[in-house]
Structures are given as structure tokens and as C-alpha cells.
Design an enzyme around this catalytic site. Structure first.
Site, PDB file in Angstrom:
ATOM      1  N   ASN A 162       0.853  -1.186   0.000  1.00 62.71           N
ATOM      2  CA  ASN A 162       0.000   0.000   0.000  1.00 62.71           C
ATOM      3  C   ASN A 162       0.891   1.238   0.000  1.00 62.71           C
ATOM      4  O   ASN A 162       1.750   1.391   0.872  1.00 62.71           O
ATOM      5  CB  ASN A 162      -0.918   0.016   1.229  1.00 62.71           C
ATOM      6  CG  ASN A 162      -1.865   1.207   1.204  1.00 62.71           C
ATOM      7  OD1 ASN A 162      -1.450   2.343   1.394  1.00 62.71           O
ATOM      8  ND2 ASN A 162      -3.130   0.943   0.970  1.00 62.71           N
ATOM      9  N   SER A 220      -4.957  -0.266  -3.269  1.00 61.62           N
ATOM     10  CA  SER A 220      -5.521   1.062  -3.056  1.00 61.62           C
ATOM     11  C   SER A 220      -6.702   0.875  -2.108  1.00 61.62           C
ATOM     12  O   SER A 220      -7.607   0.088  -2.395  1.00 61.62           O
ATOM     13  CB  SER A 220      -5.983   1.632  -4.395  1.00 61.62           C
ATOM     14  OG  SER A 220      -6.281   3.001  -4.247  1.00 61.62           O
ATOM     15  N   GLU A 221      -6.701   1.587  -0.976  1.00 64.14           N
ATOM     16  CA  GLU A 221      -7.667   1.260   0.079  1.00 64.14           C
ATOM     17  C   GLU A 221      -9.115   1.587  -0.286  1.00 64.14           C
ATOM     18  O   GLU A 221     -10.028   1.186   0.420  1.00 64.14           O
ATOM     19  CB  GLU A 221      -7.274   1.886   1.422  1.00 64.14           C
ATOM     20  CG  GLU A 221      -7.218   3.391   1.454  1.00 64.14           C
ATOM     21  CD  GLU A 221      -5.817   3.921   1.262  1.00 64.14           C
ATOM     22  OE1 GLU A 221      -5.001   3.245   0.587  1.00 64.14           O
ATOM     23  OE2 GLU A 221      -5.539   5.034   1.776  1.00 64.14           O
ATOM     24  N   ASN A 222      -9.308   2.306  -1.396  1.00 64.42           N
ATOM     25  CA  ASN A 222     -10.692   2.516  -1.842  1.00 64.42           C
ATOM     26  C   ASN A 222     -11.235   1.323  -2.633  1.00 64.42           C
ATOM     27  O   ASN A 222     -12.344   1.396  -3.156  1.00 64.42           O
ATOM     28  CB  ASN A 222     -10.808   3.807  -2.664  1.00 64.42           C
ATOM     29  CG  ASN A 222      -9.884   3.829  -3.849  1.00 64.42           C
ATOM     30  OD1 ASN A 222      -8.761   3.365  -3.777  1.00 64.42           O
ATOM     31  ND2 ASN A 222     -10.353   4.352  -4.961  1.00 64.42           N
ATOM     32  N   SER A 240     -11.601  -4.078   1.998  1.00 59.88           N
ATOM     33  CA  SER A 240     -10.293  -3.476   1.790  1.00 59.88           C
ATOM     34  C   SER A 240      -9.537  -3.320   3.109  1.00 59.88           C
ATOM     35  O   SER A 240      -8.358  -3.668   3.218  1.00 59.88           O
ATOM     36  CB  SER A 240     -10.466  -2.105   1.132  1.00 59.88           C
ATOM     37  OG  SER A 240      -9.210  -1.522   0.905  1.00 59.88           O
TER      38      SER A 240
END
Lengths: 231, 218
Positions: free
Chosen positions: B22, B45-47, B87
């Protein structure tokens, strides 16, 4: 199959009253319920508490609701890129509850899944931990966080059917599926609405059980915040 | 002193084959440009995307496909999409091997501050608190000193904390340092042309210098 279809955004949000709690899907401006936001703007309501990862920008998304002073409180993880938000916050007109993004997501998920609380490592040793119960598991500290539920959750999907089944596209999925489950009434706006039976059940992201109202949205702008291209 | 791109380039050397990674906003995002082609890694990607590809060309732009910095992106071969709870489940569950993020301050016991400056507009922590509380391997990319020349490597953070005892390694424009389990910044490498004495002067926290400190190799 139960038909969840309503005519349009105006009908879908008609009974949303002042002072209620709303969840709105989206990350930045991606996957936000554009049609319902427009329909809410036409209503004469105030005092809303909105759970949303972000607060839109000055002239788009939730930023429009803020500008019209319809929002009492935002529950979010990141609220940059919005000058009107900043003004209202500093003047005390707006309350904001900032929550670590993963905790926000899990609180919403828990709300929809009937889990009243859970322990998470996020925020241990920070001001987020103030006033919260903490406990050690296997030598590491965790904070107790509780579920989040809403009177209405408003989500945006790519495709949906009349039974309320939803399919999302790209990173427009984000908070939408978990919020669908955490609202007493979930309103889903979709880019393409089809008859029940036309979507492949193997591909459904959100089962129709969570969705109470669905309609075909129109005129999606899908504004881009950071247009970045390869050189 | 290193440029931002050189900091990213040095951090890219920490990346190992097969890692899920990340990258935070700013210098960390640049790291992707320097990961050697012979390494197979997956960027998270944390979204809700595993497998961030290059930025799109004009005709590839899709408003439904962005990274956590809200920039338009593409998907790499073999990527997958998921919701925000999933996520952060993969983040907290320890499935992401390496987290690279920026910081305003790091303390000698590995605390990090990067989300709030008292008196200034608070924008929120986004996913930073979840990431630093969960990852086993956290590398910080930052300038050694603030714009006003104050050291950002401190005995204790003065700004509100994002996470405690979590940073493992720091790459600045002056040096590569590791956090000692007993406390202190262990100086591992110097930026080309920077002396140990200069790094000592710019480091407010306890600096541990053992033996000859080599220059960074890119």
C-alpha cells in the site's frame, strides 16, 4: 419477485425528513448518488446527519447539501477539498466526527450485519481512543468501536434489477454495498435498470434484500477530482 | 540531499518479489515508478483495488476508477475490486506486506504523526490510522527537517499521533534509518555527499551510529 422500482430520484427521497441520519456511498466523487443529491437539494429539509467517507467538493456532491445548510453533522474519514465545509466547521455551524476509514467502513458493515461492536487496532494511543474501552488480545491493544446504522442509506450502482440486486463498477463500489445493508431504507440509483432475471446471479455484489427502492438514474456527470494521465 | 524522486527510488529497493503493497499519497506514490520490472508486486488502493496499473492515457480515463488519492488510474493484469470493509479487512488482517507513507514527525520509538496540526484545518486521518496500526512493515518517506529547519525525527512526537510504535524504517532526503526496538534511530545509510555530522545535527531524537555508515547506492 418483489418489485422495488420507483419512478425517479424525487419519488425515492420524498419521505426523507429533517433531522434524520443518512448514509451516502462514494469515495471522493466516485460512486456518489448524484441523482438523489440533486433531488434532496429540491427538498426543504435541514439538520441532516450524513455518514459519508468524504464531504464532496464546493460545487458538487455532498458539498451542495452543505452549501444549502441542510447538514448538521458529517461523520467521515477525510474532508479536505471543500472551502465551504471548512468555513461552516470553523464557525461552529457544522459538527464533524472524524473516524479512521477502516473503522468507519467496519462500523457501517457491522450495522448492516447485526454486530453491535468490535475491537480494532486503529487509533490505539491516539485521540481517537479517548473515552473508549480498550482491551489486549494476544499481546496487542485494541479499541472497542460500535456499529453505525442510518434511517436511510443512498447508494449508486452500475447495474441493478427491479428486485434490487446491484452490481458495481471499478472503485465506484467503495462504501456503497456496506451502506446498502446499514440503512433502514436503502435507496439505490443505477446507471442501468433491468428486469429481475436479467442479471447473472453469480455476479451480484449486493443482494436485493438490502434494497428497498431502486430507480434508473439520469445524466451522470461523474466528475473527476484528480485527472491524472500517463505522459 | 535527495530529491523526492530519489527518496522514492531508494525506498523501491526495499520492495521484495511477491509483495502486496500500500502506497500513501505524495512521495510514496512515486515509489511505483522505481520498482524493478523483474519484481512481481501488487499495489493496493484502500478505496477497493488490488493491482493498481499505470495512470491512464486520455482515452483510457474512467471516472469510476481512481486511487486513494482520487487520481485516475488503470488496473494491472490480474487485479481485483472490492468494497471498503473488505479493503480494510485485508489491511488489518495483515495480508498487506508493506506500507509506505509520509509523515510530519516520527519519534525514536516508532510513533508517527501525519494527520493533524493543531490550529490548522483538520482534514481527517483517512485510512492512515488503520494502516499504521495493522502493518508489520511500515516505511516512512519524508524530509528530514520541516521547511523551517526543525528536525522531524524526535524523542517524542509533538503533533497528534497517528499510530504508536509502528514505524520500522525511515528514508529521508539525508539518510536511511531504522527504529531500534529499544528506542532510537539507527543510522544505516547516508545520502550521497551528506556527512554523519550533518545527520546528527538534523536529528533531534536519539541517533545510534554503529561503525562506518555507507553512502546510499541506487
Amino acid at each position: 419477485m418483489i418489485n422495488k422500482t420507483v419512478k425517479n430520484a424525487r419519488e425515492a427521497v420524498a419521505d426523507i425528513p429533517s433531522n434524520c441520519m443518512l448514509m451516502m456511498g462514494g469515495f471522493g466523487l466516485t460512486g456518489i448518488p448524484e441523482n438523489c443529491i440533486s433531488a434532496l437539494l429540491e427538498k426543504d429539509i435541514t439538520g441532516l446527519t450524513i455518514v459519508s467517507n468524504n464531504a464532496g467538493v464546493d460545487d458538487f456532491g455532498i458539498g451542495l447539501l452543505l452549501k444549502k445548510r441542510m447538514v448538521k453533522k458529517m461523520i467521515s474519514s477525510y474532508v479536505g477539498e471543500n472551502a465551504e465545509f471548512e468555513r461552516q466547521l470553523l464557525s461552529g455551524e457544522l459538527e464533524v466526527d472524524l473516524i479512521p476509514q477502516g473503522t468507519l467502513a467496519e462500523r457501517v458493515r457491522a450495522g448492516g450485519a447485526g454486530i453491535p461492536a468490535f475491537f480494532t487496532p486503529a487509533g490505539v494511543g491516539t485521540e481517537v481512543a479517548e473515552g473508549k474501552e480498550s482491551r489486549e488480545f494476544d499481546g496487542k491493544m485494541y479499541l472497542l468501536e460500535s456499529w453505525l446504522k442510518a434511517d436511510f442509506s443512498i447508494v449508486k450502482a452500475w447495474k441493478g434489477d427491479t428486485a434490487g440486486n446491484l452490481i458495481f463498477k471499478g472503485t465506484a463500489r467503495n462504501f456503497n454495498p456496506i451502506m446498502a445493508a446499514a440503512g433502514k431504507i436503502c435507496i439505490a440509483e443505477v446507471e442501468e435498470l433491468v428486469e429481475a432475471g436479467e442479471l447473472d446471479p453469480n455476479q451480484i455484489h449486493t443482494p436485493g434484500i438490502y434494497v428497498q427502492r431502486i430507480f434508473q438514474g439520469v445524466n451522470y456527470e461523474k466528475r473527476i477530482e484528480q485527472r491524472t494521465v500517463s505522459k | 540531499m535527495l530529491t523526492k524522486d530519489q527518496i522514492a527510488q531508494r525506498i523501491a529497493k526495499e520492495v521484495k518479489n511477491g509483495q502486496y503493497i500500500n502506497l500513501g499519497i505524495g512521495i510514496p506514490t512515486l515509489v511505483a515508478n522505481y520498482i524493478p520490472d523483474n519484481l512481481e508486486v501488487v499495489l493496493q488502493s484502500e478505496n477497493g483495488l488490488l493491482g493498481i496499473g499505470p495512470f491512464p492515457t486520455e482515452d483510457q480515463i474512467d471516472p469510476d476508477l481512481i486511487n486513494a488519492g482520487k487520481q485516475t488510474v488503470t488496473m494491472a493484469k490480474g487485479s481485483s475490486l472490492f468494497n471498503s470493509a473488505e479493503s480494510f479487512g485485508m489491511i488489518r488482517g495483515g495480508h498487506v506486506h508493506l506500507t509506505i507513507l509520509g509523515a510530519m514527525e516520527v519519534s525514536e520509538n516508532g510513533d508517527i504523526s501525519n494527520w493533524k496540526i493543531p490550529g490548522k484545518m483538520v482534514k481527517g486521518m483517512g485510512g492512515a490510522m488503520d494502516l499504521v496500526a495493522s502493518a508489520d512493515n511500515i516505511i516512512v518517506a519524508m524530509q528530514h527537517c520541516s521547511r523551517s529547519g526543525e528536525s522531524k525525527l524526535l524523542p517524542e512526537c509533538s503533533l497528534p499521533i497517528t499510530g504508536i510504535r509502528c514505524v520500522k524504517k525511515i528514508v529521508t532526503d539525508l539518510a536511511v534509518l531504522e527504529i531500534s526496538p529499544a528506542g532510537g534511530f539507527i543510522l544505516k545509510e547516508r545520502a550521497p555527499g551528506v556527512t554523519v555530522e550533518e545527520i546528527k545535527q538534523m536529528t533531534a531524537g536519539k541517533l545510534i551510529i554503529e561503525g562506518e555508515i555507507p553512502e546510499m547506492i541506487f
